[in-house]
Design an enzyme around this catalytic site. Structure first.
Site, short mmCIF file in Angstrom:
data_model
loop_
_atom_site.label_atom_id
_atom_site.label_comp_id
_atom_site.label_asym_id
_atom_site.label_seq_id
_atom_site.Cartn_x
_atom_site.Cartn_y
_atom_site.Cartn_z
N HIS A 37 -8.02 -4.08 -7.61
CA HIS A 37 -7.77 -3.32 -6.37
C HIS A 37 -9.09 -3.15 -5.62
O HIS A 37 -9.79 -2.14 -5.80
CB HIS A 37 -7.18 -1.96 -6.73
CG HIS A 37 -6.48 -1.27 -5.60
ND1 HIS A 37 -5.27 -1.68 -5.09
CD2 HIS A 37 -6.83 -0.17 -4.87
CE1 HIS A 37 -4.90 -0.88 -4.11
NE2 HIS A 37 -5.83 0.05 -3.96
N ARG A 41 0.80 -1.22 0.00
CA ARG A 41 0.00 0.00 0.00
C ARG A 41 0.83 1.26 0.00
O ARG A 41 0.65 2.12 -0.85
CB ARG A 41 -0.94 0.01 1.21
CG ARG A 41 -1.87 1.20 1.24
CD ARG A 41 -2.81 1.17 2.43
NE ARG A 41 -3.62 -0.03 2.47
CZ ARG A 41 -4.52 -0.29 3.41
NH1 ARG A 41 -4.68 0.57 4.40
NH2 ARG A 41 -5.23 -1.40 3.38
N TYR A 97 -17.08 12.91 -15.10
CA TYR A 97 -16.90 14.05 -15.99
C TYR A 97 -15.51 14.07 -16.65
O TYR A 97 -15.36 14.63 -17.74
CB TYR A 97 -17.09 15.37 -15.23
CG TYR A 97 -18.46 15.53 -14.62
CD1 TYR A 97 -19.60 15.50 -15.41
CD2 TYR A 97 -18.61 15.70 -13.26
CE1 TYR A 97 -20.86 15.65 -14.86
CE2 TYR A 97 -19.86 15.85 -12.68
CZ TYR A 97 -20.98 15.82 -13.49
OH TYR A 97 -22.22 15.97 -12.93
#
Length: 764
Positions: free
Chosen positions: A97, A36, A141
């Protein structure tokens, strides 16, 4: 039919809580460290970033202008249109993931921000945030595709250069690491906090990293100093100036730990008629422009930087922050040094090169070790690519050998195919063909039987044999491997050279001393003023040095009148002494103007109750004052020690019950004697040297009294004699030069003063 009902509590095992907790926390810690928070040394990526780029590659999101063989072959087009980020994030969290979509999208946004990454790996279209700290638009967007740097980082994934592993659910595969030659770890840096450890690596210039790696290829044991001649330091996306010394920077890179000071880049612009402004064009890395301007504006509103009048943000695509000084006489270096100390115009970037090595072990490495380990990985990639190509050549040569045998025995091959029920077995037995060769011959098209095709096969066969020979030499020779890697690095350097927009160094390296601590006097325009304090505690400052006699006739509230008046400068600090032994400090530049009655001094400092003000005077550097209480005790204090930093002031004179501060007298430089007179009208003269110099306390006994207490005390030069005012309007004074009758040891009772001494027992 029987059913086995088991009590779930039968499976509970007694176990010490602390041991169980430590085991589970260790698993969590290792997961955080290796999967991580820490980047892999070989490609400089954390798992989430690697999975993002891998998913974009599989979605055919090639960079603009990428060659078809750079990523997934697609001869139909040379570029790919942008695709929605939501599609990428969906693939990543669904296949690779299994974490929150927002955290994955945030990681993707950072890969696209040219102010976060020195060389962005994602080419974003839409609102991906800005240097002001504004967030990116929602993933539905925004659109994105890969950049050329990402393509360089992933080049070779289809050539057997790295291992693949199953995804978390076993349905897909993902690469353990990217094999590409782009030095992403140092080029883009990394930051992260794991359990018990952290990493912080600044971005660097790609050309410098490639040149340093090339030096280590030629000279594997090159000294650290040689590397630092090439790698000058971090190269931040937002530019700025690296101001630490070369020795400090070198030490940090040698050990892998340290920190470096980065300043904003600025210049002075002349606006004519002596006016000027300072313009900031680059800010330190990871500093939000909006918060920086807010910091500067706070200094102005809270009057912590009096020499700065205004700050304006005139930025568009380029940063332009305009700083306007309070007056044209302000020194620009003083202004900027103050801002470097008080704001994030100067920051300290930590260096902690804590990375995962090839064995997934976290280690803190210096610059040389990082580059050597990275080169070791790249050599392994070269060898694996060569072996993978050798396997491909062997498979192709096997087929070509079969085709050539077919052409040499074309008539017999055709006859076998036409007459035999099992032509494959017959051909394999008659011509000693392998199963793959026989199958390939049977699958040949009729048009491939032309003579020209045979010539093409022989040419290809010869070229493959030659290539195989070169690759075998490459696999066996470390020297050839280093030569190949050096050549590949040279090709990569052309794409990121110093003459390219990406390769041009942005952060300048200019050693500078730490920002000076500028005294308040340097920040205030020096102007003469006349300070007036009334009997009721109203204070004001009139411009200029007016006649002090006129201060007595100045306007006061009804029932009020003058108490103290003196000349000062706006840069002065004023000492306000109270009868309770407490001293307060006022800034002369902060006093209200001379028009009107002024303001109550209690609004500026926290005076205790109805405490009487006994003195107000300007503090002078290294100046000294005589402090004496009504009980006849006193000492000498240095003015610098009396300055208070807060509104609550500073307790200087410790008083006995019933005593009060009676004398606050400024000692001139030539004074060598003290004169004390008590309420019992006894005069005493003794050397000034008999008084101790203290910062706080009761002091020593100046004069002994049977009744009453101290009335007044002054210092003077013995050779000049003791003078006092005669009284009346004449302004005459009288001087007594023969003081032998009153010169005794400190603490004596004294004698009656000379004839004509004022009846109010005051020297002035």
């Amino acid at each position: 039919m029987t059913t086995d009902f088991r009590d779930p509590f039968d499976s509970i095992v007694n176990h010490p809580f602390d041991e169980a907790l430590s085991q589970r926390y260790l698993v969590y810690a290792l997961s955080t460290i290796t999967a991580r928070s820490l980047p892999d040394l070989r490609d400089g990526l954390k798992p989430v970033h690697r999975r993002l780029l891998w998913a974009m590659r599989l979605l055919r999101m090639e960079p603009a202008g990428a060659a078809p063989d750079v990523l997934i072959a697609n001869p139909a087009r040379n570029t790919t249109p942008y695709k929605k980020c939501a599609r990428v994030v969906g693939d990543v969290i669904g296949k690779y993931h299994p974490h929150g979509d927002q955290s994955v999208y945030d990681a993707m946004v950072r890969l696209a921000q040219d102010f976060s990454l020195r060389t962005p790996l994602v080419d974003g279209q839409g609102n991906f945030g800005n240097v002001d700290g504004d967030n990116a638009a929602a993933m539905r967007y925004t659109e994105a595709r890969l950049t050329q740097a990402a393509a360089d980082l992933m080049a070779g994934l289809d050539e057997g250069t790295v291992e693949f592993r199953p995804t978390y659910n076993g349905e897909e595969e993902e690469p353990e690491v990217f094999p590409g030659l782009f030095p992403n770890l140092l080029a883009n840096g990394a930051s992260g906090i794991a359990v018990g450890m952290a990493t912080s690596i600044p971005p660097h210039n790609v050309t410098e990293i490639i040149d340093a790696a090339t030096l280590l290829i030629d000279e594997p044991q090159a000294e650290h100093a040689r590397l630092m001649e090439i790698v000058r330091g971090p190269d931040m996306p937002t530019g700025g100036v690296l101001v630490d010394s070369a020795a400090v920077i070198s030490e940090a890179y040698a050990t892998g730990r340290g920190s470096m000071r980065v300043r904003a880049k600025w210049h002075q612009e002349d606006e004519g008629r002596g006016q000027w402004v300072a313009v900031i064009t680059e800010i330190p890395y990871q500093v939000q422009k909006s918060k920086l301007i807010e910091q500067i504006a706070t200094l102005i509103t809270e009057k912590k930087l009096p020499i700065l009048a205004d700050v304006r943000d005139e930025s568009d695509e380029a940063i332009r922050i305009v700083l306007e000084p309070r007056a044209r006489t302000v020194e620009v270096e003083v202004l900027m040094d103050s801002l470097f100390r008080l704001t994030d115009l100067e920051t300290r970037f930590p260096l902690n090169m804590n990375v995962l090595d090839a064995t997934r072990t976290p280690r803190v490495m210096g610059l040389g070790e990082v580059l050597r380990e990275w080169l070791k990985h790249q050599i392994e990639v070269v060898v694996r690519r060569a072996k993978h190509r050798l396997d491909k050549i062997a498979a192709r040569v096997e087929l070509l050998d079969g085709y050539i045998i077919a052409y040499l025995n074309l008539d017999r091959v055709i006859e076998i195919i036409r007459t035999e029920d099992e032509p494959k077995e017959v051909m394999m037995a008659e011509f000693s063909l392998t199963d793959r060769q026989a199958e390939a011959i049977l699958n040949m098209r009729l048009r491939s039987l032309r003579k020209l095709e045979e010539m093409e096969l022989r040419r290809e066969h010869a070229e493959l044999l030659k290539e195989r020979e070169e690759l075998e030499k490459l696999v066996e020779s470390p020297a050839r491997q280093r030569t190949r890697l050096k050549r590949d690095l040279a090709e990569l350097r052309k794409r990121y050279g110093p003459d390219t927009p990406l390769g041009r160094r942005r952060t300048q390296v200019e050693e500078a001393a730490p920002a000076r601590e500028i005294p308040l006097e340097a920040m205030i325009e020096r102007e003469p003023i006349t300070v007036i304090l009334s009997q009721r505690g109203w204070i004001r400052a009139m411009k200029g040095h007016v006649d002090l006699a006129s201060a007595d006739t100045a306007k006061f509230k009804e029932g009020d009148g003058p108490a103290f008046a003196f000349h000062a400068q706006t840069t002065d600090k004023l000492l306000l002494a109270c009868a309770n032994g407490r001293f307060y400090t006022l800034g002369a530049d902060k006093l209200p103007g001379g028009r009107g009655f002024g303001e109550p001094v209690r609004l500026m400092v926290d005076l205790d109750g109805d405490t009487e003000i006994v003195a107000l005077l300007p503090a002078r550097a290294a100046g000294k004052i005589l402090l004496a209480a009504s009980d006849g005790r006193g000492f000498v204090a240095v003015m610098d020690d009396l300055i208070a930093e807060t509104r609550k002031g500073k307790q200087v004179v410790n008083l006995k019950t019933g005593a009060r501060v009676a004398v606050v007298h400024v000692i001139t430089t030539e004074a060598d004697t003290v004169a004390v007179i008590g309420e019992n009208r006894k005069l005493l003269v003794f050397p000034l040297s008999e008084l101790p110099e203290m910062t706080r306390g009761q002091g020593v006994q100046l004069q002994r009294y049977r009744d009453g207490g101290l009335s007044d005390a002054i210092t003077f030069r013995l050779s000049d004699g003791l003078s006092w005012a005669m009284g009346g309007e004449t302004g005459r004074t009288r001087t007594e030069t023969d003081l032998s009758m009153w010169r005794v040891a400190r603490g004596a009772a004294g004698r009656m003063p000379p004839t004509g001494f004022p009846r109010n027992n005051r020297f002035s």
